[in-house]
Design a protein around this motif. Structure first.
Motif, PDB file in Angstrom:
ATOM      1  N   GLN A  61       0.818  -1.220   0.000  1.00 12.58           N
ATOM      2  CA  GLN A  61       0.000   0.000   0.000  1.00 12.58           C
ATOM      3  C   GLN A  61       0.856   1.277   0.000  1.00 12.58           C
ATOM      4  OE1 GLN A  61      -3.106  -0.166   3.015  1.00 12.58           O
ATOM      5  NE2 GLN A  61      -4.324  -1.478   1.690  1.00 12.58           N
ATOM      6  N   ARG A  62       1.878   1.237  -0.823  1.00 10.57           N
ATOM      7  CA  ARG A  62       2.684   2.433  -1.055  1.00 10.57           C
ATOM      8  C   ARG A  62       2.878   2.568  -2.565  1.00 10.57           C
ATOM      9  NH1 ARG A  62       1.066   3.214   3.125  1.00 10.57           N
ATOM     10  NH2 ARG A  62       2.116   3.653   5.104  1.00 10.57           N
ATOM     11  N   ALA A  63       2.213   3.578  -3.132  1.00 15.06           N
ATOM     12  CA  ALA A  63       2.304   3.831  -4.560  1.00 15.06           C
ATOM     13  C   ALA A  63       3.418   4.828  -4.843  1.00 15.06           C
ATOM     14  CB  ALA A  63       0.971   4.364  -5.085  1.00 15.06           C
ATOM     15  N   ASP A  64       3.736   5.009  -6.130  1.00 12.42           N
ATOM     16  CA  ASP A  64       4.748   5.983  -6.555  1.00 12.42           C
ATOM     17  C   ASP A  64       6.039   5.827  -5.745  1.00 12.42           C
ATOM     18  OD1 ASP A  64       2.511   6.981  -7.991  1.00 12.42           O
ATOM     19  OD2 ASP A  64       2.027   8.332  -6.341  1.00 12.42           O
ATOM     20  N   PRO A  65       6.563   4.617  -5.617  1.00 10.89           N
ATOM     21  CA  PRO A  65       7.654   4.376  -4.661  1.00 10.89           C
ATOM     22  C   PRO A  65       8.974   4.973  -5.123  1.00 10.89           C
ATOM     23  CG  PRO A  65       7.250   2.412  -5.955  1.00 10.89           C
ATOM     24  CD  PRO A  65       6.181   3.383  -6.341  1.00 10.89           C
ATOM     25  N   PHE A  66       9.728   5.440  -4.153  1.00  8.72           N
ATOM     26  CA  PHE A  66      11.053   5.982  -4.419  1.00  8.72           C
ATOM     27  C   PHE A  66      12.010   5.453  -3.370  1.00  8.72           C
ATOM     28  CE2 PHE A  66      14.584   8.913  -4.281  1.00  8.72           C
ATOM     29  CZ  PHE A  66      14.799   9.215  -5.620  1.00  8.72           C
ATOM     30  N   VAL A  67      13.134   4.865  -3.835  1.00 14.35           N
ATOM     31  CA  VAL A  67      14.190   4.372  -2.952  1.00 14.35           C
ATOM     32  C   VAL A  67      15.481   5.066  -3.328  1.00 14.35           C
ATOM     33  CG1 VAL A  67      15.514   2.362  -2.200  1.00 14.35           C
ATOM     34  CG2 VAL A  67      13.065   2.134  -2.650  1.00 14.35           C
ATOM     35  N   THR A  68      16.163   5.635  -2.363  1.00 14.03           N
ATOM     36  CA  THR A  68      17.429   6.306  -2.614  1.00 14.03           C
ATOM     37  C   THR A  68      18.514   5.294  -2.935  1.00 14.03           C
ATOM     38  OG1 THR A  68      18.181   6.195  -0.309  1.00 14.03           O
ATOM     39  CG2 THR A  68      16.822   8.094  -0.932  1.00 14.03           C
ATOM     40  N   ARG A  69      19.581   5.761  -3.547  1.00 14.40           N
ATOM     41  CA  ARG A  69      20.806   4.976  -3.547  1.00 14.40           C
ATOM     42  C   ARG A  69      21.327   4.957  -2.103  1.00 14.40           C
ATOM     43  NH1 ARG A  69      23.101   4.674  -8.894  1.00 14.40           N
ATOM     44  NH2 ARG A  69      25.173   4.413  -7.985  1.00 14.40           N
ATOM     45  N   PRO A  70      22.158   3.991  -1.751  1.00 14.20           N
ATOM     46  CA  PRO A  70      22.630   3.932  -0.361  1.00 14.20           C
ATOM     47  C   PRO A  70      23.343   5.220   0.068  1.00 14.20           C
ATOM     48  CG  PRO A  70      23.152   1.905  -1.531  1.00 14.20           C
ATOM     49  CD  PRO A  70      22.666   2.868  -2.562  1.00 14.20           C
ATOM     50  N   VAL A  71      22.982   5.722   1.220  1.00  7.76           N
ATOM     51  CA  VAL A  71      23.596   6.903   1.819  1.00  7.76           C
ATOM     52  C   VAL A  71      24.020   6.524   3.234  1.00  7.76           C
ATOM     53  CG1 VAL A  71      23.275   9.300   2.559  1.00  7.76           C
ATOM     54  CG2 VAL A  71      22.171   8.482   0.460  1.00  7.76           C
ATOM     55  N   GLY A  72      25.325   6.559   3.502  1.00 11.68           N
ATOM     56  CA  GLY A  72      25.811   6.172   4.818  1.00 11.68           C
ATOM     57  C   GLY A  72      25.417   4.756   5.191  1.00 11.68           C
ATOM     58  N   GLY A  73      25.387   3.873   4.196  1.00 12.57           N
ATOM     59  CA  GLY A  73      25.038   2.485   4.456  1.00 12.57           C
ATOM     60  C   GLY A  73      23.566   2.214   4.617  1.00 12.57           C
ATOM     61  N   MET A  74      22.711   3.183   4.254  1.00 16.25           N
ATOM     62  CA  MET A  74      21.281   3.031   4.431  1.00 16.25           C
ATOM     63  C   MET A  74      20.533   3.328   3.134  1.00 16.25           C
ATOM     64  SD  MET A  74      20.455   2.221   7.638  1.00 16.25           S
ATOM     65  CE  MET A  74      18.803   2.872   7.902  1.00 16.25           C
ATOM     66  N   TYR A  75      19.479   2.543   2.890  1.00 14.59           N
ATOM     67  CA  TYR A  75      18.482   2.874   1.874  1.00 14.59           C
ATOM     68  C   TYR A  75      17.323   3.584   2.555  1.00 14.59           C
ATOM     69  CZ  TYR A  75      20.589  -0.541  -1.362  1.00 14.59           C
ATOM     70  OH  TYR A  75      21.435  -1.237  -2.186  1.00 14.59           O
ATOM     71  N   TYR A  76      16.759   4.582   1.872  1.00 13.07           N
ATOM     72  CA  TYR A  76      15.580   5.264   2.392  1.00 13.07           C
ATOM     73  C   TYR A  76      14.456   5.185   1.369  1.00 13.07           C
ATOM     74  CZ  TYR A  76      18.770   7.042   5.919  1.00 13.07           C
ATOM     75  OH  TYR A  76      19.692   7.126   6.935  1.00 13.07           O
ATOM     76  N   PHE A  77      13.256   4.974   1.882  1.00 10.09           N
ATOM     77  CA  PHE A  77      12.080   4.756   1.044  1.00 10.09           C
ATOM     78  C   PHE A  77      11.007   5.782   1.367  1.00 10.09           C
ATOM     79  CE2 PHE A  77       7.772   3.184   0.679  1.00 10.09           C
ATOM     80  CZ  PHE A  77       7.724   2.565  -0.558  1.00 10.09           C
ATOM     81  N   THR A  78      10.328   6.261   0.327  1.00  8.44           N
ATOM     82  CA  THR A  78       9.117   7.056   0.507  1.00  8.44           C
ATOM     83  C   THR A  78       8.160   6.711  -0.626  1.00  8.44           C
ATOM     84  OG1 THR A  78       8.237   9.283   0.898  1.00  8.44           O
ATOM     85  CG2 THR A  78       9.931   9.066  -0.799  1.00  8.44           C
ATOM     86  N   GLY A  79       6.908   7.114  -0.485  1.00  5.24           N
ATOM     87  CA  GLY A  79       5.903   6.841  -1.509  1.00  5.24           C
ATOM     88  C   GLY A  79       4.571   7.423  -1.099  1.00  5.24           C
ATOM     89  N   SER A  80       3.621   7.390  -2.015  1.00  8.51           N
ATOM     90  CA  SER A  80       2.283   7.902  -1.725  1.00  8.51           C
ATOM     91  C   SER A  80       1.536   6.924  -0.821  1.00  8.51           C
ATOM     92  CB  SER A  80       1.485   8.088  -3.022  1.00  8.51           C
ATOM     93  OG  SER A  80       2.074   9.055  -3.857  1.00  8.51           O
ATOM     94  N   VAL A  81       0.880   7.467   0.212  1.00 10.27           N
ATOM     95  CA  VAL A  81       0.038   6.651   1.086  1.00 10.27           C
ATOM     96  C   VAL A  81      -1.388   6.693   0.560  1.00 10.27           C
ATOM     97  CG1 VAL A  81       1.549   7.122   3.049  1.00 10.27           C
ATOM     98  CG2 VAL A  81      -0.471   8.560   2.668  1.00 10.27           C
ATOM     99  N   PRO A  82      -2.210   5.676   0.841  1.00  9.41           N
ATOM    100  CA  PRO A  82      -3.569   5.641   0.279  1.00  9.41           C
ATOM    101  C   PRO A  82      -4.436   6.829   0.679  1.00  9.41           C
ATOM    102  CG  PRO A  82      -2.962   3.477   1.130  1.00  9.41           C
ATOM    103  CD  PRO A  82      -1.892   4.435   1.570  1.00  9.41           C
ATOM    104  N   GLU A  83      -4.158   7.421   1.842  1.00 10.87           N
ATOM    105  CA  GLU A  83      -4.957   8.566   2.294  1.00 10.87           C
ATOM    106  C   GLU A  83      -4.540   9.878   1.641  1.00 10.87           C
ATOM    107  OE1 GLU A  83      -4.695   5.254   5.122  1.00 10.87           O
ATOM    108  OE2 GLU A  83      -3.158   6.549   4.233  1.00 10.87           O
ATOM    109  N   TYR A  84      -3.371   9.888   0.979  1.00 12.15           N
ATOM    110  CA  TYR A  84      -2.843  11.090   0.316  1.00 12.15           C
ATOM    111  C   TYR A  84      -2.804  12.293   1.264  1.00 12.15           C
ATOM    112  CZ  TYR A  84      -3.928   8.344  -3.879  1.00 12.15           C
ATOM    113  OH  TYR A  84      -4.010   7.359  -4.829  1.00 12.15           O
TER     114      TYR A  84
END
Length: 489
Positions: A61-84
């Motif tokens: 339930q996360r649309a329009d997903p975006f994952v960063t390239r690794p930064v400081g050994g971490m991946y970060y994720f964001t995306g649209s939530v169903p409630e907008y």
């Protein structure tokens, strides 16, 4: 000996496999078969080869997903939530870890007024030592009065909500419906790409590009580089949106989404030379057909709005959303089950990307190349399995090793784009067929992987012979040799 196993059980065993099986199943072999000689050191596991989880969905339930390239050994994720209604960020040291990672709300829309409408398509970027979230938001009481905004944080961890300042609008010459911004660095300049409903163009949205003055402002006038003119871009709505950029092999590749957000949603591709003027519309060429579409066999519908990252080993990875069903009740925009997925991007010999099909649930995926023909791949063509070079039909070359239909320490080779079909050997002919009940099919479609020369020899459980290739033909022999040793690639 008889094996009482139903078609449903066989399919469940194949489709439900979620992990790679042990390698180097030596000791297997029928009487009279020549044993394979294992090379020093075990071959890499499927997951090690691909460096990316293929147990989808990545985040539900996360649309329009975006994952960063690794930064400081971490991946970060964001995306649209169903409630907008909010912006969220989660992080993990691996792609697979994003599935269960804790999610932080870093911004929530106001109850009324500007930015009080729908919040769409966030992207998280690290620029000049700061974090930026680009997103689109409407107003209240007009939630579709969509404009583009950016937030900034100077903190090292983008999950820390205390670091994010107030949204600032990224202005363009038109105040109309505009969304799905992305940004990328190339040739010493930073570019901004977005979708907009230009008043003079009778489509829902076209794609525009401009050079940036800073992370908040454009430095140049927009250039329209793509508008939905082809039939597959105009199904339900005439849409070009959700651009994502991948720069490889002397070219700038830009995927984008087209048509309505139901099962007709798909990805197109624009291409420019890396040394071209990216602000010149003539620099961009459009692929005449979509590059990523719904697939009935894998049960994935409406794939689109992707981003790109890399796996832990540097492999290119596409992140996208899709549904597990085709039919939707009501407006597809408010169906919550667009789930974030990931899969590897492959490259053809001419340097262009191959996306294949949106893969279904299951474990790691492999392509198999003979030791004596490393640029060729085991592929299926209609009902026959053979070995060919430079196969552009990527999905025809993708397989999963799953628990063997014959049991007893065997494995079966399942097609990724036809998951009801398995490689089987009938009288020396290597085929791909739907599952049949009974011991005969199970034995013909089961193998033992034997570690050999950093690859595998594949021994047919029902005969003890090995798969080998000769001039593109795949057949069997009593000894594997280089023609019967296959490396994952």
């Amino acid at each position: 000996m008889s094996i009482d196993i139903s078609r449903r059980a066989l399919l469940r065993a194949g489709l439900g496999a979620g992990a790679a099986l042990p390698l180097g199943l030596a000791g297997a072999g029928a009487a009279g078969a020549a044993p394979a000689t294992a090379a020093a050191g075990a071959p890499p596991s499927d997951a090690e080869v691909y460096g990316v989880t293929t147990v989808n969905p990545l985040v539900v339930q996360r649309a329009d997903p975006f994952v960063t390239r690794p930064v400081g050994g971490m991946y970060y994720f964001t995306g649209s939530v169903p409630e907008y209604d909010r912006l969220v960020v989660r992080g993990a040291p691996t792609l697979a870890g994003l599935t269960d990672a804790e999610e932080t709300v870093v911004w929530r829309r106001p109850a009324t007024g500007p930015l009080g409408g729908y919040v769409w398509a966030p992207e998280l970027h690290r620029i000049g030592g700061r974090w930026y979230i680009y997103f689109a938001a409407g107003d209240d009481p007009n939630p579709f009065a969509i404009k583009m905004y950016v937030l900034s944080s100077s903190l090292a961890d983008p999950r820390d909500a205390s670091g994010w300042g107030a949204p600032r609008e990224v202005e363009t010459p038109w105040g109309s419906f505009k969304l799905d911004a992305t940004t990328f660095q190339h040739g010493g300049s930073r570019y901004y790409v977005w979708a907009q409903a230009e008043p003079e163009i009778q489509v829902n949205t076209s794609l525009y590009i401009a050079r940036m003055k800073n992370p908040y402002e454009l430095a140049t006038a927009p250039t329209r580089i793509s508008t939905p003119t082809l039939a597959w871009e105009r199904q339900g709505f005439a849409v070009n949106e959700g651009a994502a950029v991948l720069i490889r092999n002397g070219r700038v590749f830009m995927t984008y989404s087209a048509s309505a957000t139901d099962a007709r949603y798909c990805l197109g591709l624009l291409t420019a030379d890396a040394d071209a003027d990216l602000l010149d519309r003539a620099s961009w060429s459009k692929s005449p057909t979509p590059v990523f579409v719904s697939n009935e066999q894998t049960g994935q519908w409406g794939p689109g709005h992707n981003s790109f990252t890399v796996a832990e080993d540097g492999t290119d990875v596409m992140v996208y959303h899709a549904r597990d069903y085709r039919d939707i009740v009501g407006d597809p925009l408010f169906d919550p089950n667009r789930n974030a997925r990931v899969q590897r991007v492959y490259w053809a010999e001419d340097g262009t990307p191959l996306f294949g099909v949106p893969v279904g649930r299951g474990g790691p995926i492999v392509r198999l190349s003979p030791l004596d023909a490393p640029r060729s791949f085991v592929r299926h063509a209609e009902s026959v399995v053979r070995v060919d070079r430079d196969v552009r039909e990527l999905a025809d070359t993708q397989w999963r090793f799953v628990p063997g239909l014959a049991g007893q320490g065997t494995e079966s080779l399942q097609s990724v784009n036809h998951p009801d079909r398995y490689v089987r050997v009938v009288d020396g002919v290597v085929r791909i067929d739907p599952v049949e009940e009974g011991a005969a099919f199970a034995g013909q479609a089961s193998f033992r992987r034997v570690a050999r020369d950093k690859g595998w020899a594949l021994q047919v459980a029902g005969s003890g012979a090995y798969l080998v290739h000769a001039s593109g033909r795949l057949t069997t022999a009593r000894r594997p040799g280089r023609q019967g040793t296959f490396r994952p690639s």
